[in-house]
Write a protein that holds these residues in place. Structure first.
Motif, mmCIF file in Angstrom:
data_model
loop_
_atom_site.group_PDB
_atom_site.id
_atom_site.type_symbol
_atom_site.label_atom_id
_atom_site.label_comp_id
_atom_site.label_asym_id
_atom_site.label_seq_id
_atom_site.Cartn_x
_atom_site.Cartn_y
_atom_site.Cartn_z
ATOM 1 N N ARG A 160 5.132 -4.574 -8.318
ATOM 2 C CA ARG A 160 3.912 -3.965 -8.913
ATOM 3 C C ARG A 160 3.013 -3.359 -7.839
ATOM 4 O O ARG A 160 1.798 -3.598 -7.794
ATOM 5 C CB ARG A 160 3.119 -5.010 -9.714
ATOM 6 C CG ARG A 160 3.887 -5.538 -10.907
ATOM 7 C CD ARG A 160 3.095 -6.628 -11.600
ATOM 8 N NE ARG A 160 3.969 -7.446 -12.416
ATOM 9 C CZ ARG A 160 4.379 -7.132 -13.639
ATOM 10 N NH1 ARG A 160 3.988 -6.018 -14.209
ATOM 11 N NH2 ARG A 160 5.178 -7.941 -14.308
ATOM 12 N N MET A 161 3.666 -2.589 -6.961
ATOM 13 C CA MET A 161 2.910 -1.924 -5.887
ATOM 14 C C MET A 161 3.317 -0.449 -5.839
ATOM 15 O O MET A 161 4.085 -0.045 -4.968
ATOM 16 C CB MET A 161 3.218 -2.591 -4.533
ATOM 17 C CG MET A 161 2.897 -4.072 -4.486
ATOM 18 S SD MET A 161 2.778 -4.761 -2.812
ATOM 19 C CE MET A 161 4.276 -4.269 -2.019
ATOM 20 N N PRO A 162 2.845 0.362 -6.771
ATOM 21 C CA PRO A 162 3.287 1.760 -6.791
ATOM 22 C C PRO A 162 2.794 2.545 -5.569
ATOM 23 O O PRO A 162 1.754 2.216 -4.997
ATOM 24 C CB PRO A 162 2.639 2.317 -8.067
ATOM 25 C CG PRO A 162 1.507 1.411 -8.363
ATOM 26 C CD PRO A 162 1.881 0.058 -7.815
ATOM 27 N N LEU A 163 3.544 3.558 -5.184
ATOM 28 C CA LEU A 163 3.137 4.416 -4.068
ATOM 29 C C LEU A 163 1.882 5.191 -4.434
ATOM 30 O O LEU A 163 1.728 5.621 -5.583
ATOM 31 C CB LEU A 163 4.239 5.434 -3.763
ATOM 32 C CG LEU A 163 5.471 4.958 -3.009
ATOM 33 C CD1 LEU A 163 6.448 6.126 -2.848
ATOM 34 C CD2 LEU A 163 5.085 4.387 -1.644
ATOM 35 N N ASP A 164 1.005 5.405 -3.439
ATOM 36 C CA ASP A 164 -0.164 6.256 -3.652
ATOM 37 C C ASP A 164 0.150 7.701 -3.293
ATOM 38 O O ASP A 164 -0.317 8.630 -3.947
ATOM 39 C CB ASP A 164 -1.333 5.791 -2.763
ATOM 40 C CG ASP A 164 -1.850 4.436 -3.189
ATOM 41 O OD1 ASP A 164 -2.090 4.260 -4.396
ATOM 42 O OD2 ASP A 164 -2.004 3.554 -2.322
ATOM 43 N N LEU A 165 0.896 7.878 -2.197
ATOM 44 C CA LEU A 165 1.062 9.231 -1.663
ATOM 45 C C LEU A 165 2.296 9.323 -0.771
ATOM 46 O O LEU A 165 2.635 8.363 -0.075
ATOM 47 C CB LEU A 165 -0.171 9.531 -0.794
ATOM 48 C CG LEU A 165 -0.585 10.978 -0.579
ATOM 49 C CD1 LEU A 165 -0.958 11.631 -1.910
ATOM 50 C CD2 LEU A 165 -1.778 11.033 0.379
ATOM 51 N N VAL A 166 2.925 10.502 -0.808
ATOM 52 C CA VAL A 166 4.013 10.800 0.127
ATOM 53 C C VAL A 166 3.551 12.001 0.950
ATOM 54 O O VAL A 166 3.273 13.064 0.396
ATOM 55 C CB VAL A 166 5.315 11.133 -0.631
ATOM 56 C CG1 VAL A 166 6.419 11.542 0.343
ATOM 57 C CG2 VAL A 166 5.756 9.926 -1.455
ATOM 58 N N VAL A 167 3.429 11.804 2.255
ATOM 59 C CA VAL A 167 2.963 12.894 3.122
ATOM 60 C C VAL A 167 4.181 13.526 3.781
ATOM 61 O O VAL A 167 4.916 12.849 4.518
ATOM 62 C CB VAL A 167 1.981 12.383 4.199
ATOM 63 C CG1 VAL A 167 1.468 13.557 5.021
ATOM 64 C CG2 VAL A 167 0.818 11.620 3.563
ATOM 65 N N TYR A 168 4.369 14.810 3.496
ATOM 66 C CA TYR A 168 5.520 15.534 4.049
ATOM 67 C C TYR A 168 5.067 16.313 5.285
ATOM 68 O O TYR A 168 4.221 17.202 5.192
ATOM 69 C CB TYR A 168 6.075 16.468 2.965
ATOM 70 C CG TYR A 168 7.051 17.497 3.469
ATOM 71 C CD1 TYR A 168 8.048 17.182 4.389
ATOM 72 C CD2 TYR A 168 7.004 18.817 2.991
ATOM 73 C CE1 TYR A 168 8.940 18.135 4.846
ATOM 74 C CE2 TYR A 168 7.901 19.777 3.425
ATOM 75 C CZ TYR A 168 8.851 19.431 4.361
ATOM 76 O OH TYR A 168 9.726 20.378 4.817
ATOM 77 N N PHE A 169 5.650 15.959 6.434
ATOM 78 C CA PHE A 169 5.320 16.613 7.706
ATOM 79 C C PHE A 169 6.262 17.810 7.894
ATOM 80 O O PHE A 169 7.353 17.657 8.438
ATOM 81 C CB PHE A 169 5.523 15.651 8.883
ATOM 82 C CG PHE A 169 4.493 14.566 9.007
ATOM 83 C CD1 PHE A 169 4.211 13.707 7.963
ATOM 84 C CD2 PHE A 169 3.800 14.394 10.201
ATOM 85 C CE1 PHE A 169 3.274 12.697 8.092
ATOM 86 C CE2 PHE A 169 2.862 13.387 10.336
ATOM 87 C CZ PHE A 169 2.596 12.546 9.289
ATOM 88 N N LYS A 170 5.819 18.968 7.449
ATOM 89 C CA LYS A 170 6.671 20.169 7.584
ATOM 90 C C LYS A 170 6.585 20.646 9.043
ATOM 91 O O LYS A 170 5.493 20.905 9.542
ATOM 92 C CB LYS A 170 6.146 21.255 6.638
ATOM 93 C CG LYS A 170 7.065 22.409 6.531
ATOM 94 C CD LYS A 170 6.660 23.342 5.437
ATOM 95 C CE LYS A 170 7.700 24.435 5.348
ATOM 96 N NZ LYS A 170 7.220 25.553 4.562
#
Ligand code: AMP
Length: 222
Positions: free
Chosen positions: A104-114
């Motif tokens: 029960r710990m959903p992700l907040d954000l995925v940061v994509y380093f282009k």
């Protein structure tokens, strides 16, 4: 704050994860570092992983998925975590979804380093690491106080076997084939934000701080 840092090798994920983890006091989970630590102590897992790592190949999904599931279920991951270098395949992404649903710990954000190919190659080929504590340096951009010696523990700096120029190209192919599809995977889930991995540490940290603020992710004390 529960984050995934996504991007090619050399994008700066590890460096940014270290800074963010200190600043926000959240757990940094680097599968590459966990595997290298297993190798430093010559555990069977480390020795198995080495065969893949030295060639620039991915360690089998089951191995890293089990490592991460165990790590995220420890109490220090409950207040937040930064995943660096995981997931690296769609299967790992789906496995992570299941693990986080269970916790029960959903992700907040995925940061994509282009990140551009020139920057990646220059960062990886100039990277040197401490054989003892794993701290990263760069022959031009981030030199130790004494050439070739770790500032922290005084041991010799070495080049990671997978940072040799002949292996870098293969790691980038593996990234494009197996990891890059995760950009769309997370974009579809509405979790993805894109930043420029070409930026230096300070400017990119400022971008990230703005982003976390905008998304309401900063801890109350920050
Ligand atoms: P990194 O330090 O993230 O660049 O990882 C170094 C190496 O460890 C990679 O090239 C892979 O061989 C292995 N590795 C790290 N994370 C993973 C992962 N999530 N899945 C498979 N292999 C991994």
């Amino acid at each position: 704050m529960r984050l995934v840092l996504l991007g090619p090798p050399g994008a700066g994920k590890g460096t940014h994860a270290q800074v963010l983890s200190k600043e926000f006091e959240i757990t940094h989970v680097s599968t590459g570092e966990m595997l290298r630590e297993a190798l430093r102590v010559s555990s069977p897992l480390g020795l198995e992983a080495k065969q893949y790592m030295d060639k620039g190949e991915l360690v089998p999904d089951e191995v890293v998925m089990a490592l991460v599931a165990e790590r995220l279920s420890k109490p220090d991951a409950a207040p937040g975590f930064i995943l660096d270098g995981f997931p690296r395949t769609r299967r790992q992404g789906e496995g992570l979804d299941r693990t986080l649903r269970g916790l029960r710990m959903p992700l907040d954000l995925v940061v994509y380093f282009k990140t551009s190919a020139e920057v990646i190659v220059s960062r990886l080929s100039g990277r040197r690491v401490c054989g003892q504590c794993g701290k990263n340096y760069h022959v031009k951009n981030f030199r130790p106080k004494v050439d070739g010696i770790c500032d922290v523990c005084g041991r010799a700096l070495v080049q990671r076997p997978d940072d040799r120029e002949e292996t870098i190209g293969h790691r980038l192919e593996v990234y494009e084939e197996q990891t890059a599809p995760l950009v769309e995977y997370y974009r579809k889930k509405g979790l993805l934000v894109e930043v420029s991995g070409d930026l230096d540490l300070g400017p990119l940290q400022a971008v990230l701080a703005g982003l976390f603020h905008q998304k309401g992710l900063l801890p109350a004390k920050a």
